[in-house]
Scaffold this motif. Structure first.
Motif, PDB file in Angstrom:
ATOM      1  N   GLY A 109     -31.699   5.037   9.633  1.00  0.00           N
ATOM      2  CA  GLY A 109     -32.647   4.230   8.878  1.00  0.00           C
ATOM      3  C   GLY A 109     -33.036   4.859   7.564  1.00  0.00           C
ATOM      4  O   GLY A 109     -32.700   6.007   7.270  1.00  0.00           O
ATOM      5  N   ASP A 110     -33.765   4.088   6.769  1.00  0.00           N
ATOM      6  CA  ASP A 110     -34.317   4.608   5.528  1.00  0.00           C
ATOM      7  C   ASP A 110     -35.639   5.308   5.852  1.00  0.00           C
ATOM      8  O   ASP A 110     -36.226   5.113   6.916  1.00  0.00           O
ATOM      9  CB  ASP A 110     -34.539   3.465   4.536  1.00  0.00           C
ATOM     10  N   TYR A 111     -36.144   6.103   4.880  1.00  0.00           N
ATOM     11  CA  TYR A 111     -37.359   6.876   5.135  1.00  0.00           C
ATOM     12  C   TYR A 111     -38.632   6.146   4.712  1.00  0.00           C
ATOM     13  O   TYR A 111     -39.708   6.735   4.719  1.00  0.00           O
ATOM     14  CB  TYR A 111     -37.293   8.244   4.442  1.00  0.00           C
ATOM     15  N   ASP A 112     -38.534   4.872   4.319  1.00  0.00           N
ATOM     16  CA  ASP A 112     -39.746   4.147   3.954  1.00  0.00           C
ATOM     17  C   ASP A 112     -40.225   3.291   5.123  1.00  0.00           C
ATOM     18  O   ASP A 112     -39.677   3.346   6.227  1.00  0.00           O
ATOM     19  CB  ASP A 112     -39.529   3.310   2.688  1.00  0.00           C
ATOM     20  N   VAL A 113     -41.268   2.482   4.895  1.00  0.00           N
ATOM     21  CA  VAL A 113     -41.857   1.693   5.986  1.00  0.00           C
ATOM     22  C   VAL A 113     -40.880   0.665   6.518  1.00  0.00           C
ATOM     23  O   VAL A 113     -40.780   0.452   7.736  1.00  0.00           O
ATOM     24  CB  VAL A 113     -43.153   0.996   5.514  1.00  0.00           C
ATOM     25  N   ASP A 114     -40.147   0.016   5.629  1.00  0.00           N
ATOM     26  CA  ASP A 114     -39.178  -0.988   6.067  1.00  0.00           C
ATOM     27  C   ASP A 114     -38.106  -0.334   6.929  1.00  0.00           C
ATOM     28  O   ASP A 114     -37.698  -0.874   7.970  1.00  0.00           O
ATOM     29  CB  ASP A 114     -38.551  -1.669   4.840  1.00  0.00           C
ATOM     30  N   GLY A 115     -37.656   0.856   6.530  1.00  0.00           N
ATOM     31  CA  GLY A 115     -36.663   1.569   7.325  1.00  0.00           C
ATOM     32  C   GLY A 115     -37.210   2.015   8.663  1.00  0.00           C
ATOM     33  O   GLY A 115     -36.538   1.904   9.699  1.00  0.00           O
ATOM     34  N   ALA A 116     -38.463   2.505   8.671  1.00  0.00           N
ATOM     35  CA  ALA A 116     -39.068   2.974   9.916  1.00  0.00           C
ATOM     36  C   ALA A 116     -39.271   1.832  10.900  1.00  0.00           C
ATOM     37  O   ALA A 116     -38.961   1.955  12.098  1.00  0.00           O
ATOM     38  CB  ALA A 116     -40.403   3.660   9.622  1.00  0.00           C
ATOM     39  N   THR A 117     -39.787   0.704  10.425  1.00  0.00           N
ATOM     40  CA  THR A 117     -40.022  -0.436  11.321  1.00  0.00           C
ATOM     41  C   THR A 117     -38.701  -1.033  11.793  1.00  0.00           C
ATOM     42  O   THR A 117     -38.589  -1.459  12.950  1.00  0.00           O
ATOM     43  CB  THR A 117     -40.874  -1.510  10.625  1.00  0.00           C
TER      44      THR A 117
END
Length: 613
Positions: A109-117
């Motif tokens: 995943g990515d390390y931002d909120v969209d990636g985390a969720t």
């Protein structure tokens, strides 16, 4: 040609309340032209709605026949067949194969909120299917954005046979080629802009790829993951996978994740996104998810969450882990089932968020000084590019966002590393596509890496290419910026007095929410109200009180206004009558609800434009 006698004239709206130039140099416009006003009246008559709510709906282009669906957006009506997305069928079948065979699946995943969720939602589903997926969130500083060869090799060494990337992967040609060489199947679920060259994978699900006609390009990655899992559920249902012992998971029960990632990624709240966020907020208000509840508690969120809470209170805390702490903290919180451990992780994220604010403020002050020096008195630059050694790479996106807000033009902030490599982020204004410009700069050899959306982008470059990058952006975007900034307008939905500003009015207007990108909050005007109190509160905010002619008082606040045009105008006009523009919010303190007016602009009443300075 003479129009029919029944046609309404289409004309530019006049200055609202006569404000041709506010104290922050904005022209106030009535959001509704005559045709829009007629539409609002028709909505009132057909649907028996309050006039101000009808004006808000008409101002957002809601057709009279679509009012009921807009006020209650449902996923059932707005969700298309997932297979309309290019390569979705192949993705669903491959993920279903992994579930049916009990494969070791790796999620990148990515390390931002969209990636985390996104990663948390996919991992929750795979766990429900009996799998124990690996999850890798890259370190922002040491690994950078997206899949990298070393991480891919590490996941393969742990036995992963299926790699699913979420919120990244569209431009990761070589790392995903390495995954294939190592024998892994690869599915990409991403929403970032795509060029003509795509990685060779088993399935690349991205509604923003050039050959996709689904019309779902506005979805955040987490929304796209949900759509993918709808397809996976259907595929597994057809295979007879679900049983009494393994019931089909309730995807709609996980809309907390989708709402948080969608709002935090500033995805437009239109169509399916509005339904995701509206229903996700309802889910969050139930406080039945351990991770989200811990996050709301540590953010000291009083009362039911609203969309802006997700963007300004919850999202930044999830982001703090990826910016200056451990990148996987956000995912761990969202997957945690124990309330004590969730509270511990949330407290750590809160602490990191405080550290992030201090680091950001120092970099912001330096970047702002550099930007002012570059722009000069002539206000000459179309795009701001600031760079410095010593900036933390985790806060450059936030700094770019602040510069964009302050100077009303696209802005980039770049952290220069000792080795001569700079990593940075850009934020844009409406009408200027920086994602496209950044991709072209990569093609032209100016940038080492880069990509993103129209409104946000990431870049990696060599220090010696900085001047060339500045010149390239100015040449590529100056005309678009000039057109976008030609008239600094503020659109007003209606006028009210202080006595009308109540929690009931706020609740009425909130029926048109959730508000955010693509569905802006209603902007109201208080005509000729006296500013009877103004004082600094918190971090650069102004607490305010306004009094109407009949003596009614409304409390107000102007966020981050100290030292800005708005704050200076308010402090210079204590005791004076002002036209005030802003939005309503409900403040909840010790169980008591109070409505307050969030001030975004002020103007002097009954004065000609020539004397408004």
């Amino acid at each position: 040609m003479t129009p029919p006698a029944t046609a309404l004239p289409v004309e530019a709206p006049q200055a609202f309340l006569g404000v041709a130039r506010s104290l922050t140099d904005k022209l106030w416009r009535d959001r509704l032209d005559p045709r829009g006003a007629a539409q609002a009246l028709a909505i009132v008559q057909r649907h028996q709605l309050p006039e101000l709510l009808a004006r808000v709906l008409a101002g957002r282009g809601v057709d009279i026949d679509a009012v009921a669906d807009f006020l209650d957006p449902t996923i059932r009506k707005l969700l298309p067949d997932p297979f309309t997305v290019t390569e979705m069928e192949a993705a669903a079948k491959r993920i279903a194969d992994g579930a049916a065979k009990g494969e070791k699946v790796a999620i990148f995943g990515d390390y931002d909120v969209d990636g985390a969720t996104s990663a948390a939602l996919l991992a929750w589903h795979l766990r429900h299917c009996g799998l124990d997926p690996l999850i890798h969130i890259p370190d922002r500083i040491f690994e950078g954005y997206g899949p990298n060869v070393e991480a891919v090799r590490g996941l393969a060494a742990k036995g992963a046979t299926l790699l699913v990337t979420v919120d990244c992967g569209t431009t990761s040609i070589e790392p995903l080629a390495e995954a294939k060489r190592l024998g892994m199947s690869v599915v990409v679920i991403d929403h970032h802009q795509a060029g003509t060259e795509l990685p060779e994978v088993d399935a690349l699900v991205n509604p923003n790829r050039l050959d996709d006609l689904s019309g779902l390009g506005h979805l955040a990655a987490v929304g796209l993951v949900l759509v993918t899992l709808v397809a996976v559920n259907r595929e597994l249902r057809q295979r007879g996978f679900w049983s009494a012992e393994m019931p089909e998971p309730d995807l709609l029960g996980m809309l907390h994740h989708v709402a948080l990632g969608t709002v935090a990624d500033v995805a437009p709240l239109i169509g399916l996104n509005r339904a995701f966020v509206a229903k996700g907020l309802i889910a969050m208000r139930r406080r039945d998810h351990v991770g989200h509840t811990a996050l709301m508690d540590v953010a000291r969120l009083n009362g039911p969450p609203e969309a802006w809470h997700l963007g300004f209170m919850l999202g930044p805390r999830i982001n703090a882990g990826g910016r200056i702490g451990r990148a996987d903290l956000g995912v761990r919180l969202l997957l945690e089932g124990d309330s004590v451990e969730a509270a511990r992780i949330a407290a750590e994220l809160d602490r990191l968020n405080g550290e992030r604010r201090v680091i950001e403020q120092a970099a912001e002050a330096q970047a702002e000084a550099e930007a002012l020096a570059s722009i000069g008195l002539e206000d000459k630059l179309g795009v701001i590019v600031t760079a410095s050694e010593g900036w933390h790479p985790g806060v450059v996106g936030l700094v770019a966002s602040r510069l964009k807000e302050k100077f009303s033009r696209p802005a980039f902030a770049i952290a220069l590393e000792p080795g001569g490599i700079g990593t940075g982020s850009g934020r844009s204004i409406a009408g200027v596509d920086i994602g496209k410009a950044v991709r072209q700069a990569v093609t032209d050899g100016i940038l080492l890496k880069g990509g993103g959306h129209a409104m946000a982008a990431g870049v990696t470059l060599r220090k010696e290419k900085l001047a060339e990058f500045r010149a390239y952006l100015e040449n590529a975007l100056a005309q678009d910026v000039a057109e976008a900034r030609h008239v600094n307008e503020l659109y007003i939905d209606g006028a009210v007095s202080a006595r009308a500003v109540t929690t009931e009015l706020a609740a009425t207007l909130n029926r048109a929410g959730p508000f955010g990108s693509g569905n802006p909050e209603a902007v109201l005007a208080l005509p000729a109200h006296q500013l009877v109190f103004a004082d600094e509160v918190g971090q650069a905010h102004l607490r305010l009180r306004f009094k109407s002619g009949d003596g009614a008082i409304v409390n107000g606040i102007a966020f981050r206004s100290i030292g800005q045009k708005l704050g200076n105008a308010l402090l210079a006009n204590r005791g004076q009558q002002l036209h005030v523009a802003g939005s309503l919010s409900v403040d909840r303190y010790q169980g008591v609800e109070r409505v307050q007016f969030r001030v975004i602009d002020v103007a002097l009443p009954d004065q000609g434009p020539s004397v408004i300075r």
